[in-house]
Design a protein around this motif. Sequence first.
Motif, PDB file in Angstrom:
ATOM      1  N   PHE A   1     -36.330   1.228   4.746  1.00 16.05           N
ATOM      2  CA  PHE A   1     -36.847   1.728   3.719  1.00 16.05           C
ATOM      3  C   PHE A   1     -36.890   1.732   2.498  1.00 16.05           C
ATOM      4  O   PHE A   1     -35.973   0.935   2.063  1.00 16.05           O
ATOM      5  CB  PHE A   1     -36.682   3.520   4.096  1.00 16.05           C
ATOM      6  CG  PHE A   1     -35.480   3.867   3.757  1.00 16.05           C
ATOM      7  CD1 PHE A   1     -35.064   4.440   2.546  1.00 16.05           C
ATOM      8  CD2 PHE A   1     -34.407   3.891   4.761  1.00 16.05           C
ATOM      9  CE1 PHE A   1     -33.755   4.893   2.304  1.00 16.05           C
ATOM     10  CE2 PHE A   1     -33.172   4.299   4.464  1.00 16.05           C
ATOM     11  CZ  PHE A   1     -32.624   4.898   3.307  1.00 16.05           C
ATOM     12  N   ASN A   2     -37.706   2.026   1.717  1.00 15.77           N
ATOM     13  CA  ASN A   2     -37.856   1.805   0.159  1.00 15.77           C
ATOM     14  C   ASN A   2     -37.511   2.858  -0.579  1.00 15.77           C
ATOM     15  O   ASN A   2     -37.946   4.118  -0.371  1.00 15.77           O
ATOM     16  CB  ASN A   2     -39.225   1.150  -0.258  1.00 15.77           C
ATOM     17  CG  ASN A   2     -39.483  -0.289   0.260  1.00 15.77           C
ATOM     18  OD1 ASN A   2     -39.098  -0.891   1.086  1.00 15.77           O
ATOM     19  ND2 ASN A   2     -40.102  -1.080  -0.611  1.00 15.77           N
ATOM     20  N   THR A   3     -36.735   2.767  -1.808  1.00 15.01           N
ATOM     21  CA  THR A   3     -36.396   3.844  -2.521  1.00 15.01           C
ATOM     22  C   THR A   3     -37.432   4.227  -3.572  1.00 15.01           C
ATOM     23  O   THR A   3     -38.450   3.106  -3.511  1.00 15.01           O
ATOM     24  CB  THR A   3     -35.223   3.541  -3.354  1.00 15.01           C
ATOM     25  OG1 THR A   3     -35.327   2.586  -4.455  1.00 15.01           O
ATOM     26  CG2 THR A   3     -33.920   3.220  -2.451  1.00 15.01           C
ATOM     27  N   PRO A   4     -37.606   4.993  -4.123  1.00 13.76           N
ATOM     28  CA  PRO A   4     -38.747   5.511  -5.093  1.00 13.76           C
ATOM     29  C   PRO A   4     -38.668   4.215  -6.248  1.00 13.76           C
ATOM     30  O   PRO A   4     -40.020   4.118  -6.560  1.00 13.76           O
ATOM     31  CB  PRO A   4     -38.453   6.695  -5.666  1.00 13.76           C
ATOM     32  CG  PRO A   4     -37.688   7.512  -4.758  1.00 13.76           C
ATOM     33  CD  PRO A   4     -36.804   6.454  -4.030  1.00 13.76           C
TER      34      PRO A   4
ATOM     35  N   GLY B   1     -38.271   1.339  -5.733  1.00 18.79           N
ATOM     36  CA  GLY B   1     -38.741  -0.133  -4.962  1.00 18.79           C
ATOM     37  C   GLY B   1     -37.554  -0.885  -4.111  1.00 18.79           C
ATOM     38  O   GLY B   1     -37.860  -1.939  -3.670  1.00 18.79           O
ATOM     39  N   ASP B   2     -36.166  -0.477  -4.077  1.00 20.50           N
ATOM     40  CA  ASP B   2     -35.315  -1.042  -3.637  1.00 20.50           C
ATOM     41  C   ASP B   2     -35.206  -0.896  -2.094  1.00 20.50           C
ATOM     42  O   ASP B   2     -35.780   0.247  -1.781  1.00 20.50           O
ATOM     43  CB  ASP B   2     -33.835  -0.428  -4.133  1.00 20.50           C
ATOM     44  CG  ASP B   2     -33.538  -0.753  -5.706  1.00 20.50           C
ATOM     45  OD1 ASP B   2     -33.391  -1.815  -6.116  1.00 20.50           O
ATOM     46  OD2 ASP B   2     -33.046  -0.147  -6.168  1.00 20.50           O
ATOM     47  N   VAL B   3     -34.998  -2.038  -1.551  1.00 19.26           N
ATOM     48  CA  VAL B   3     -34.854  -1.849   0.112  1.00 19.26           C
ATOM     49  C   VAL B   3     -33.515  -1.578   0.577  1.00 19.26           C
ATOM     50  O   VAL B   3     -32.655  -2.129   0.209  1.00 19.26           O
ATOM     51  CB  VAL B   3     -35.467  -3.321   0.544  1.00 19.26           C
ATOM     52  CG1 VAL B   3     -35.355  -3.381   2.222  1.00 19.26           C
ATOM     53  CG2 VAL B   3     -36.749  -3.768   0.275  1.00 19.26           C
ATOM     54  N   ILE B   4     -33.588  -0.412   1.392  1.00 14.05           N
ATOM     55  CA  ILE B   4     -32.474  -0.011   1.955  1.00 14.05           C
ATOM     56  C   ILE B   4     -32.481  -0.469   3.502  1.00 14.05           C
ATOM     57  O   ILE B   4     -33.478   0.183   4.272  1.00 14.05           O
ATOM     58  CB  ILE B   4     -32.057   1.505   1.843  1.00 14.05           C
ATOM     59  CG1 ILE B   4     -32.050   1.886   0.529  1.00 14.05           C
ATOM     60  CG2 ILE B   4     -30.722   1.749   2.553  1.00 14.05           C
ATOM     61  CD1 ILE B   4     -31.012   1.456  -0.352  1.00 14.05           C
ATOM     62  N   THR B   5     -31.593  -1.096   4.161  1.00 18.64           N
ATOM     63  CA  THR B   5     -31.499  -1.473   5.540  1.00 18.64           C
ATOM     64  C   THR B   5     -30.210  -0.807   6.135  1.00 18.64           C
ATOM     65  O   THR B   5     -29.268  -0.963   5.503  1.00 18.64           O
ATOM     66  CB  THR B   5     -31.558  -2.942   5.719  1.00 18.64           C
ATOM     67  OG1 THR B   5     -32.442  -3.687   4.800  1.00 18.64           O
ATOM     68  CG2 THR B   5     -31.722  -3.363   7.150  1.00 18.64           C
TER      69      THR B   5
ATOM     70  N   SER C   1     -25.018   0.858   5.923  1.00 16.58           N
ATOM     71  CA  SER C   1     -26.198   1.096   5.076  1.00 16.58           C
ATOM     72  C   SER C   1     -26.184   0.159   3.940  1.00 16.58           C
ATOM     73  O   SER C   1     -25.197   0.065   3.403  1.00 16.58           O
ATOM     74  CB  SER C   1     -26.498   2.446   4.572  1.00 16.58           C
ATOM     75  OG  SER C   1     -26.452   3.326   5.479  1.00 16.58           O
ATOM     76  N   VAL C   2     -26.977  -0.840   3.790  1.00 17.37           N
ATOM     77  CA  VAL C   2     -26.905  -1.911   2.841  1.00 17.37           C
ATOM     78  C   VAL C   2     -28.271  -1.774   1.695  1.00 17.37           C
ATOM     79  O   VAL C   2     -29.561  -1.586   2.180  1.00 17.37           O
ATOM     80  CB  VAL C   2     -27.063  -3.294   3.365  1.00 17.37           C
ATOM     81  CG1 VAL C   2     -27.100  -4.341   2.361  1.00 17.37           C
ATOM     82  CG2 VAL C   2     -25.985  -3.168   4.359  1.00 17.37           C
ATOM     83  N   ILE C   3     -27.990  -1.989   0.600  1.00 15.12           N
ATOM     84  CA  ILE C   3     -29.190  -2.326  -0.402  1.00 15.12           C
ATOM     85  C   ILE C   3     -29.437  -3.716  -0.427  1.00 15.12           C
ATOM     86  O   ILE C   3     -28.633  -4.830  -0.541  1.00 15.12           O
ATOM     87  CB  ILE C   3     -28.873  -1.901  -1.822  1.00 15.12           C
ATOM     88  CG1 ILE C   3     -28.444  -0.647  -2.061  1.00 15.12           C
ATOM     89  CG2 ILE C   3     -29.921  -2.445  -2.622  1.00 15.12           C
ATOM     90  CD1 ILE C   3     -27.996  -0.229  -3.447  1.00 15.12           C
ATOM     91  N   GLY C   4     -30.524  -4.005   0.178  1.00 16.30           N
ATOM     92  CA  GLY C   4     -30.943  -5.549   0.602  1.00 16.30           C
ATOM     93  C   GLY C   4     -31.503  -5.685   2.190  1.00 16.30           C
ATOM     94  O   GLY C   4     -31.540  -4.675   2.672  1.00 16.30           O
TER      95      GLY C   4
END
Length: 168
Positions: A25-28, A30-34, A90-93
């Motif tokens: 999903f994307n944070t508000p 725009g970062d992608v969290i996987t 949980s990962v940013i990217g």
Amino acid sequence: MSIIESFSADHTKMKAPAVRISKKFNTPKGDVITVYDLRFCQPNAAIIDPKAVHTLGHLLAQFMRQHLNPEIGEIIDISPMGSRTGFYMSVIGQPSEQDVADAWRSAMYSIIAVKDESEIPGLNRYQCGSCREHSLLEAQNIAKAVLSVGIGINLNENLKLDETLIKN
């Protein structure tokens, strides 16, 4: 009511040990969290002992961060599954499943190399809420088992749950 993601995967089809992208999903901003499913045990066939889960949690937090390239993904959190069959990471990217599998494999070797419990990060009453509930030996045995089987990849399209199975 819609089925949440983790319950929409057919656990009878999952392989273990294996990596699966649980959700993105994307944070508000725009970062992608996987979120990755690091499935250590075959669902409904085996579970990880609570002491080993606890020790693996401490060690994975350290070693996955060392072995996953921060340029492709920064780890936010690694948490045990309630089923005690693995961990969510949980990962940013957006590291690929293979990137995660490679880091996981390296982390297992690092866990095996730990010489004694004094090397487990945060293993004291000031940093851990249950510092007496650990087993380095069990965590290392699980790491050896993961390496002996090898780490695969579970693809969501192969795990789609037939909802008629759960309506009965």
